[in-house]
Design an enzyme around this catalytic site. Structure first.
Site, PDB file in Angstrom:
ATOM      1  N   CYS A 285     -10.915   3.082  -5.420  1.00 15.03           N
ATOM      2  CA  CYS A 285     -11.590   1.998  -5.034  1.00 15.03           C
ATOM      3  C   CYS A 285     -12.769   1.988  -4.043  1.00 15.03           C
ATOM      4  O   CYS A 285     -13.541   2.661  -4.769  1.00 15.03           O
ATOM      5  CB  CYS A 285     -10.326   0.910  -4.764  1.00 15.03           C
ATOM      6  SG  CYS A 285     -10.949  -0.748  -5.333  1.00 15.03           S
TER       7      CYS A 285
ATOM      8  N   HIS B 124      -6.254   1.301  -9.190  1.00 17.96           N
ATOM      9  CA  HIS B 124      -5.563   1.755  -8.170  1.00 17.96           C
ATOM     10  C   HIS B 124      -4.149   2.238  -9.206  1.00 17.96           C
ATOM     11  O   HIS B 124      -3.318   1.488  -9.469  1.00 17.96           O
ATOM     12  CB  HIS B 124      -4.789   0.509  -7.313  1.00 17.96           C
ATOM     13  CG  HIS B 124      -5.732  -0.104  -6.565  1.00 17.96           C
ATOM     14  ND1 HIS B 124      -5.975   0.062  -5.080  1.00 17.96           N
ATOM     15  CD2 HIS B 124      -6.758  -1.001  -6.632  1.00 17.96           C
ATOM     16  CE1 HIS B 124      -6.828  -0.246  -4.621  1.00 17.96           C
ATOM     17  NE2 HIS B 124      -7.258  -1.173  -5.462  1.00 17.96           N
TER      18      HIS B 124
ATOM     19  N   GLU C 250      -1.819   3.978  -7.798  1.00 22.26           N
ATOM     20  CA  GLU C 250      -0.779   4.148  -7.232  1.00 22.26           C
ATOM     21  C   GLU C 250       0.149   3.036  -7.449  1.00 22.26           C
ATOM     22  O   GLU C 250       1.481   2.856  -7.456  1.00 22.26           O
ATOM     23  CB  GLU C 250      -1.369   4.286  -5.498  1.00 22.26           C
ATOM     24  CG  GLU C 250      -1.654   2.656  -4.998  1.00 22.26           C
ATOM     25  CD  GLU C 250      -3.070   2.542  -5.310  1.00 22.26           C
ATOM     26  OE1 GLU C 250      -3.614   3.273  -6.058  1.00 22.26           O
ATOM     27  OE2 GLU C 250      -3.933   1.983  -4.402  1.00 22.26           O
TER      28      GLU C 250
END
Ligand code: GLN
Length: 536
Positions: free
Chosen positions: A383, A509, A511
């Site tokens: 990001c 993202h 994650e």
């Protein structure tokens, strides 16, 4: 299907005892016996969601598929259970009051006085039962934020009392408390647990199960004592010892029979036993690595380990997948200068530049990226980290010395990162970013295509700014390519540098989607690339 059972997880004595991990572990155990489980977090603060909260206040903001900005505990739920969560899985006092006040303004209460009981508690109840109503779940586990005795938790505890009373054995209450060890006395102390049960009883709630967080083993005598003073069965006093890794907790809870106690209390069949073979294999790989690497996580919230929770957990999953220990070193971006970058990043096998907002620490991030690019160190920018990679390339390869994002410098001559069109008319802050899952189409012949092994992917977003397509051609000609594009809006979601062994920037993202059962391929491959870099 039988009626949905509602399990409440409350906390006593102190905060940060790990209610989220206990809830997620219980979910995992029930799931591994074949039950379907949803987990939900109720947060007693007035913010409508944690999206507007500074990470210093509340750690990372976790984003769901449907674009809800939620508490980081939802990340644990997904990582443990591998079931996606949604807006319905996180409710705050702000959201509850907002709904009730909007109803009042519409006149829905027909002239009645609107009160905490029953209107606020009814709204809380409605939101708890929403998940059960879909009839998809055998169990809904509801974690209540805060600690028993907090003023702001009272409406939630009252709701638990009402539901327990109305639904009887379809509900069970678990209280997680702390049993502190007093070194001077050489003893574990049960009094704080007794007191928090008394406080809970003042609100009319009797816990069915008490989970005791402790650094030393509880012997049967202590368990009996807690049982006697707190009106629970001795088998319902569960020891929760400090664990080396949170991923051990489901196994510890299995050995302490937390799941069978819950099944017994809710009159559910105990026919199967938990199948945790895959989980145990994951843990074995995690705890028996054959190699070791160092990854630098460059960000500005390094004092706070929860600020990058999903990223550090994704490395744990990738670590097991590679059977390689990953040491994540937090590096403060504000401290990185041109003069010390080589020193700060030495001994690193990979560099990750973190997501973030605002000006602070941005130059350090850009310098770190330049170093990783020139030294051929594997690099992952997430990001803001991707946006910084674009800025760095603009400044140092294309020669646009003042290239920047208009977030940090609205008047830059080279706005290589700019506000997205759809964002330009937005005024309010809460819930207005580009949030949640969006499709992305990969280009063949790129590293990301090799990693994902498919053309069409979907990932979660949380941002307002984006690569400025006016510069795309120049970037591509100079070697930074768009490796993934949002097909409908033509937004650049992934950049790669062609003549670098592993340099990837992603606007989304990854994650948020890494779980124990499905480690995220980008993290798995980043660790593999870092390992290769180290061993070269
Ligand atoms: N601040 C940047 C944006 O809004 C990046 C956000 C992020 O890193 N999550 O686009």
């Amino acid at each position: 299907m039988a009626r949905t059972k509602y399990i409440f997880v409350l906390g006593g004595v102190a905060s940060s005892l790990g209610k989220g991990i206990i809830s997620a572990s219980l979910a995992k155990l029930l799931q591994s016996r074949g039950f379907s489980v949803a987990i939900q977090k109720l947060d007693p603060y007035i913010n409508v969601d944690p999206g507007t909260l500074n990470p210093y206040e509340h750690g990372e903001c976790y984003v769901t598929e449907d674009g809800a900005e939620t508490d980081l505990d939802l990340g644990h739920y997904e990582r443990f259970s591998n079931v996606p969560t949604s807006q319905a899985n996180n409710v705050t006092t702000g959201r509850v009051y907002k709904t009730v006040i909007e109803k009042e303004r519409r006149g829905d209460y027909l002239g009645h006085t609107v009160q905490v009981i029953p209107h606020i508690t009814d709204e809380i109840k409605r939101r708890i039962k929403l998940l059960g109503k879909s009839r998809k779940y055998d169990f809904v586990i509801t974690e209540i934020g805060g600690t028993v005795g907090d003023i702001e938790s009272l409406p939630y505890i009252e709701t638990v009392r009402q539901m327990r009373w109305e639904m009887g054995r379809d509900c069970a209450v678990i209280l997680l408390t702390l049993v502190p060890y007093l070194a001077a006395a050489g003893e574990l102390k049960t009094k704080p647990t007794q007191h928090s049960v008394k406080t809970l009883l003042e609100s009319g709630v009797q816990p069915d199960i008490i989970v005791c967080r402790t650094e030393k083993p509880l012997n049967q005598g202590l368990k009996n004592k807690i049982a006697l003073f707190c009106n629970v069965e001795p088998s319902s006093v569960i020891e929760s010892r400090d664990a080396k890794t949170i991923y051990r907790v489901p196994l510890m809870m299995r050995d302490e029979n937390l799941d069978t106690e819950v099944l017994r209390k809710t009159l559910m069949p105990i026919e199967t036993s938990p199948d945790l073979k895959k989980w145990e294999e994951f843990l074995y790989k995690l705890e028996n690595p054959t190699d070791e690497i160092n990854i630098g996580l460059v960000g500005k919230y390094v004092e706070l380990k929860d600020a990058y929770k999903s990223i550090t957990e994704s490395f744990v999953h990738a670590s097991a997948a590679n059977e390689c220990k990953v040491n994540v070193k937090l590096i403060h971006s504000e401290h990185i200068k041109k003069s010390n970058v080589a020193e700060k990043l030495k001994d690193l096998d990979g560099v990750l530049v973190a997501p973030g907002f605002g000006e602070r620490g941005i130059e350090g991030k850009i310098i770190a990226i330049g170093y990783a690019r020139e030294s051929n160190i594997p690099f992952l920018g997430i990001c803001l980290g991707m946006q910084c990679a674009v800025i760095e390339f603009g400044r140092n390869v294309l020669g646009y010395k003042s290239a920047h994002s208009t977030e940090m410098n609205p008047d830059t001559k080279y706005p290589v990162i700019d506000l997205m069109e759809e964002q330009k008319k937005i005024k309010g802050m809460g819930g207005t970013m580009r949030l949640g899952k969006y499709p992305c189409k990969l280009s063949k012949g790129t590293i990301v295509y090799d990693i994902y092994q498919t053309l069409n992917i979907s990932e979660r977003h949380r941002h307002r700014y984006e690569f400025n397509n006016e510069y795309l051609e120049e970037y591509e000609n100079a070697g930074m390519i768009a490796a993934g594009i949002n097909p409908s809006e033509n937004l650049v979601e992934i950049i790669e540098i062609k003549d670098h062994p592993w340099f990837i920037g992603i606007q989304f993202h990854p994650e948020y989607k890494s779980t124990v059962a499905k480690p995220h391929p980008l993290f798995v491959d980043f660790v593999r690339a870092a390992l290769k870099h180290k061993n070269n």
